[in-house]
Design a protein around this motif. Structure first.
Motif, mmCIF file in Angstrom:
data_model
loop_
_atom_site.group_PDB
_atom_site.id
_atom_site.type_symbol
_atom_site.label_atom_id
_atom_site.label_comp_id
_atom_site.label_asym_id
_atom_site.label_seq_id
_atom_site.Cartn_x
_atom_site.Cartn_y
_atom_site.Cartn_z
ATOM 1 N N VAL A 280 4.760 -12.751 0.596
ATOM 2 C CA VAL A 280 5.700 -13.873 0.613
ATOM 3 C C VAL A 280 6.419 -14.044 -0.719
ATOM 4 C CG1 VAL A 280 5.895 -16.387 0.856
ATOM 5 C CG2 VAL A 280 4.424 -15.086 2.417
ATOM 6 N N LEU A 281 5.657 -13.993 -1.821
ATOM 7 C CA LEU A 281 6.221 -14.344 -3.114
ATOM 8 C C LEU A 281 6.623 -13.155 -3.978
ATOM 9 C CD1 LEU A 281 4.238 -17.383 -4.568
ATOM 10 C CD2 LEU A 281 6.492 -17.327 -3.563
ATOM 11 N N THR A 282 5.924 -12.038 -3.847
ATOM 12 C CA THR A 282 6.158 -10.936 -4.790
ATOM 13 C C THR A 282 6.358 -9.604 -4.065
ATOM 14 O OG1 THR A 282 3.777 -10.520 -5.049
ATOM 15 C CG2 THR A 282 4.774 -12.099 -6.552
ATOM 16 N N PRO A 283 7.358 -9.487 -3.204
ATOM 17 C CA PRO A 283 7.609 -8.212 -2.529
ATOM 18 C C PRO A 283 7.960 -7.089 -3.506
ATOM 19 C CG PRO A 283 9.420 -9.744 -2.154
ATOM 20 C CD PRO A 283 8.318 -10.527 -2.790
ATOM 21 N N GLU A 284 8.512 -7.455 -4.679
ATOM 22 C CA GLU A 284 8.838 -6.422 -5.666
ATOM 23 C C GLU A 284 7.579 -5.741 -6.193
ATOM 24 O OE1 GLU A 284 8.485 -10.360 -7.822
ATOM 25 O OE2 GLU A 284 9.386 -9.622 -5.957
ATOM 26 N N VAL A 285 6.469 -6.482 -6.252
ATOM 27 C CA VAL A 285 5.197 -5.869 -6.670
ATOM 28 C C VAL A 285 4.689 -4.946 -5.570
ATOM 29 C CG1 VAL A 285 2.837 -6.304 -7.451
ATOM 30 C CG2 VAL A 285 4.674 -7.856 -8.119
ATOM 31 N N LEU A 286 4.915 -5.308 -4.318
ATOM 32 C CA LEU A 286 4.556 -4.410 -3.211
ATOM 33 C C LEU A 286 5.340 -3.106 -3.295
ATOM 34 C CD1 LEU A 286 4.152 -6.707 -0.062
ATOM 35 C CD2 LEU A 286 2.371 -5.559 -1.366
ATOM 36 N N HIS A 287 6.591 -3.164 -3.728
ATOM 37 C CA HIS A 287 7.368 -1.936 -3.927
ATOM 38 C C HIS A 287 6.660 -1.031 -4.941
ATOM 39 C CE1 HIS A 287 11.438 -3.974 -2.657
ATOM 40 N NE2 HIS A 287 10.519 -4.004 -1.725
ATOM 41 N N ILE A 288 6.222 -1.630 -6.037
ATOM 42 C CA ILE A 288 5.515 -0.855 -7.068
ATOM 43 C C ILE A 288 4.236 -0.265 -6.496
ATOM 44 C CG2 ILE A 288 4.344 -1.003 -9.295
ATOM 45 C CD1 ILE A 288 6.321 -3.249 -10.035
ATOM 46 N N ILE A 289 3.497 -1.072 -5.731
ATOM 47 C CA ILE A 289 2.243 -0.605 -5.136
ATOM 48 C C ILE A 289 2.487 0.592 -4.223
ATOM 49 C CG2 ILE A 289 0.400 -1.238 -3.515
ATOM 50 C CD1 ILE A 289 0.537 -4.077 -4.686
ATOM 51 N N SER A 290 3.562 0.536 -3.444
ATOM 52 C CA SER A 290 3.850 1.641 -2.514
ATOM 53 C C SER A 290 4.124 2.935 -3.269
ATOM 54 C CB SER A 290 5.029 1.275 -1.609
ATOM 55 O OG SER A 290 6.208 1.081 -2.377
ATOM 56 N N TRP A 291 4.868 2.860 -4.379
ATOM 57 C CA TRP A 291 5.192 4.079 -5.125
ATOM 58 C C TRP A 291 4.008 4.572 -5.946
ATOM 59 C CZ3 TRP A 291 8.830 7.261 -3.931
ATOM 60 C CH2 TRP A 291 9.948 6.798 -3.228
ATOM 61 N N VAL A 292 3.223 3.676 -6.486
ATOM 62 C CA VAL A 292 1.997 4.108 -7.174
ATOM 63 C C VAL A 292 1.066 4.804 -6.184
ATOM 64 C CG1 VAL A 292 -0.124 3.283 -8.286
ATOM 65 C CG2 VAL A 292 2.084 2.372 -8.993
ATOM 66 N N GLY A 293 0.983 4.266 -4.960
ATOM 67 C CA GLY A 293 0.126 4.869 -3.946
ATOM 68 C C GLY A 293 0.564 6.270 -3.555
ATOM 69 N N ILE A 294 1.854 6.469 -3.284
ATOM 70 C CA ILE A 294 2.308 7.782 -2.835
ATOM 71 C C ILE A 294 2.257 8.799 -3.972
ATOM 72 C CG2 ILE A 294 4.765 7.341 -3.247
ATOM 73 C CD1 ILE A 294 3.181 9.381 -0.362
ATOM 74 N N ILE A 295 2.553 8.370 -5.211
ATOM 75 C CA ILE A 295 2.444 9.289 -6.351
ATOM 76 C C ILE A 295 0.988 9.715 -6.535
ATOM 77 C CG2 ILE A 295 2.629 9.456 -8.862
ATOM 78 C CD1 ILE A 295 5.123 7.627 -8.638
ATOM 79 N N SER A 296 0.067 8.763 -6.431
ATOM 80 C CA SER A 296 -1.360 9.089 -6.558
ATOM 81 C C SER A 296 -1.795 10.061 -5.471
ATOM 82 C CB SER A 296 -2.199 7.809 -6.484
ATOM 83 O OG SER A 296 -1.848 6.897 -7.500
ATOM 84 N N ALA A 297 -1.327 9.817 -4.244
ATOM 85 C CA ALA A 297 -1.713 10.670 -3.119
ATOM 86 C C ALA A 297 -1.238 12.108 -3.326
ATOM 87 C CB ALA A 297 -1.144 10.105 -1.817
ATOM 88 N N LEU A 298 0.015 12.286 -3.728
ATOM 89 C CA LEU A 298 0.557 13.636 -3.922
ATOM 90 C C LEU A 298 -0.047 14.320 -5.142
ATOM 91 C CD1 LEU A 298 4.347 13.163 -3.109
ATOM 92 C CD2 LEU A 298 2.692 14.520 -1.826
ATOM 93 N N LEU A 299 -0.168 13.600 -6.231
ATOM 94 C CA LEU A 299 -0.707 14.169 -7.460
ATOM 95 C C LEU A 299 -2.131 14.668 -7.247
ATOM 96 C CD1 LEU A 299 -0.018 14.431 -10.590
ATOM 97 C CD2 LEU A 299 -1.374 12.354 -10.854
ATOM 98 N N ALA A 300 -2.960 13.828 -6.635
ATOM 99 C CA ALA A 300 -4.358 14.216 -6.398
ATOM 100 C C ALA A 300 -4.457 15.382 -5.427
ATOM 101 C CB ALA A 300 -5.141 13.014 -5.876
ATOM 102 N N ALA A 301 -3.588 15.413 -4.420
ATOM 103 C CA ALA A 301 -3.620 16.512 -3.449
ATOM 104 C C ALA A 301 -3.267 17.840 -4.105
ATOM 105 C CB ALA A 301 -2.667 16.210 -2.298
#
Length: 639
Positions: A289-310
């Motif tokens: 509700v309040l911080t969708p911009e932080v969710l944007h950061i979370i999504s990109w940190v997640g996908i970068i972590s997933a690809l890097l670790a793979a």
């Protein structure tokens, strides 16, 4: 539901009992006590889950044993209690069940260890800490148990303290997560100041309710164009990213494999590593509700972590490190699934899909680590070069490992397919770029997991000598295999969702063909390269020599952090501060001490004990005083 307090009390009492009396217990008694305790709380957790979802509506929120611990003022206090809702009950069920499997397995795996009782004491403390974390009613209470999880992991990662590598790994995990936890603590303090509460249900209500926001009761303070609440929620995510080993705080998790293998199963499947996902999910309404911009950061940190670790996992040769990087990658999927809901225009499938994957991942990741433990127990090595051809000598482990590998690869109809497909479906609708990156990550996961499978069980002529697979090894493997096979058919969206509305988890056949097709191609490639010993991998390495070196060396993140800490922080910051401390701070204190000592040396002769000397000093003082008075009096007369 009052039985829920036993879920916390029993593992704590087990920890205290084994910590004080574990050394006096003979044989495997400590392991049996620990296993009985976790078995009981697993049954209690199952009973609570049954009552919540079957005997009631499964949507209520209950706060039990709530009492004030610290009161700051009439508006702000730290309460302690238990929060029971769909999220916490699901997490309790996962933690207790996986912990029970690990306890059972550890009875045999750790048999003969000198500190056998201490191991099960630490394991009980770890279970207690994680259960306290997921049941906390107050965000500061979460932080208390959050730190206990860190202490427990430090004790278990460094269990083999005779090994320098284990000590270094424990310190690394503790220090890296401390930096992240500082962000978590600062975020809590900012959030409590803005929301005027630390209680999670009230905090979520105040910060996510449209009525509350429009009423003006919550003032949105701004700093540099960002709301203070956005900064707080980002700092809280940093705490979660550290615990969940997300980029760039992922460096501690592969080294944490120095601990006993059953500990790795518990850390990766149900406790420390999933704590970050739980934290974001717990505060998700505020993020949404309040911080969708932080969710944007979370999504990109997640996908970068997933690809890097793979990518890194494709080149590693230690069986446990490959599985560690696979955990980072899968946690990345959970994180970006939470994050992409910021793009979803009100749809919250990503939230449910993330927790569904957490649930299924707990089973097949615990299965992979416990199977790895059997393999290591048989060959006495973590290196895949020392393995190969074990499919006949370890038949139960072979089947379990194969099914878990298929599950993590997202092959139908295993559980991993349903949860990963739910994530990809939500991602496809929300952010096509992240979707295609996730498909690539899924194919890489399949490749490195089947590479690992073939290097362990094939690649060399089959061994006909059968290794002993103890019943306490096989039973947890079989039970977890059944979970891996069946969990995907649970209508998870009927039980876990953001609000009161149920979520329908479905997948489109045409879209599912893309990731499944990519995984099948990856299986084919791994089969051609690794089912038998071939020259294809060496040719590929020579073709991409530099890239291979970078991935094998984990993109030099360890070296980078070593450079930053030793060359920059220690040399450019630490040494000047140390010089200032030694020369200015200590110098000032030393000068004061030296001055006091010199002055005392100068005046100590006055206290000689000689009455004649005292009389002379007295007369001298009187003469000086009279002289001053006469001078002043004469001066006044003249004027």
């Amino acid at each position: 539901m009052n039985l829920s307090i036993l879920v916390l009390i029993l593992p704590f009492l087990t920890f205290v009992g084994l910590a004080f009396f574990g050394k006096r217990l003979s044989g495997i008694t400590a392991g049996i006590i620990g296993s009985i305790s976790t078995g009981i709380i697993s049954l209690i957790a199952a009973f609570i889950a049954f009552n919540y979802w079957v005997m009631s509506d499964g949507k209520s929120t209950m706060i039990l044993f709530n009492f004030p611990w610290l009161t700051f003022n009439e508006h702000l206090a730290i309460n302690m209690g238990l929060l029971l809702d769909s999220l916490s009950i699901m997490m309790v069920a996962v933690v207790t069940f996986v912990s029970f499997m690990v306890h059972l397995y550890s009875i045999e795996y750790l048999k003969g260890e000198e500190r056998y009782g201490s191991y099960f004491a630490y394991l009980s403390l770890f279970t207690f800490s994680m259960l306290g974390l997921v049941l906390s009613v107050n965000i500061f209470q979460i932080y208390v148990f959050w730190e206990l999880v860190g202490v427990s992991s430090f004790l278990l990662i460094g269990f083999y303290y005779q090994r320098p590598s284990a000590v270094a790994a424990a310190k690394k995990a503790f220090i890296v997560t401390r930096f992240a936890d500082l962000g978590f603590l600062v975020g809590i303090l900012i959030l409590s100041f803005e929301a005027k509460t630390l209680d999670i249900p009230m905090l979520i209500e105040r910060l996510s309710s449209p009525d509350t926001l429009t009423s003006g009761n919550i003032k949105m303070h701004m700093v540099g164009g960002l709301s203070v609440i956005s900064i707080a929620m980002f700092l809280i995510f940093i705490g979660g990213a550290g615990k969940s080993a997300m980029f760039p705080l992922h460096i501690w998790l592969p080294d944490a494999m120095e601990g006993p293998t059953p500990v790795s199963a518990l850390i990766h499947a149900a406790t420390m590593v999933v704590a970050g996902v739980y934290l974001v999910a717990r505060l998700f309404p505020v993020y949404f509700v309040l911080t969708p911009e932080v969710l944007h950061i979370i999504s990109w940190v997640g996908i970068i972590s997933a690809l890097l670790a793979a990518l890194i996992a494709c080149t590693q040769t230690d069986i446990k490190r490959v599985l560690a990087y696979s955990t980072i990658s899968q946690i990345g999927y959970m994180m970006f699934s939470l994050g992409i809901t910021a793009y979803s225009h009100g749809e919250t499938l990503g939230y449910t899909a993330s927790l569904f994957h957490l649930f299924t991942h707990a089973f097949f990741k615990a299965l992979l680590f416990l199977a790895a433990g059997v393999i290591i127990h048989a060959v006495h090595s973590n290196e895949v070069a020392q393995m190969g051809g074990l499919r006949k000598s370890l038949p139960t482990t072979h089947i379990a490992f194969l099914l878990a590998t298929l599950a993590i690869s997202g092959i139908p109809p295993l559980s991993g397919f349903f949860s990963k497909e739910a994530i990809l479906t939500a991602t496809h609708h929300a952010n096509p770029v992240i979707f295609w990156l996730a498909v690539i990550g899924s194919s890489l996961t399949t490749f490195y997991m089947f590479r690992l499978y073939y290097l362990i069980f094939w690649n060399k002529p089959a061994e006909h000598h059968r290794h002993h697979e103890h019943a306490l090894f096989s039973i947890p493997l079989i039970i977890l295999t059944l979970g891996t096979l069946l969990n995907g058919f649970i209508p998870f969206g009927q039980f876990i969702s953001v609000g009161l509305e149920k979520v329908q988890i479905s997948f489109e056949l045409g879209m599912a063909a893309v990731p499944v097709g990519g995984s099948l191609l990856a299986i084919l490639l791994a089969t051609l390269w690794y089912a038998k010993s071939t020259s294809y991998p060496d040719k590929f390495v020579s073709l991409l020599k530099n890239f291979y070196r970078w991935t094998y060396r984990k993109f030099y993140f360890d070296e980078l952090y070593q450079f930053v800490t030793h060359k920059i922080i220690f040399n450019l910051i630490g040494r000047p501060i140390a010089w200032f401390d030694r020369n200015i701070v200590d110098g000032t204190m030393n000068a004061m001490a030296w001055g006091s000592m010199y002055f005392s040396q100068a005046i100590k002769r006055i206290q000689s004990g000689n009455v004649q000397s005292y009389t002379m000093y007295f007369l001298g003082g009187v003469i000086i005083l009279l002289s001053i008075l006469l001078y002043a009096y004469g001066y006044n007369l003249i004027n």
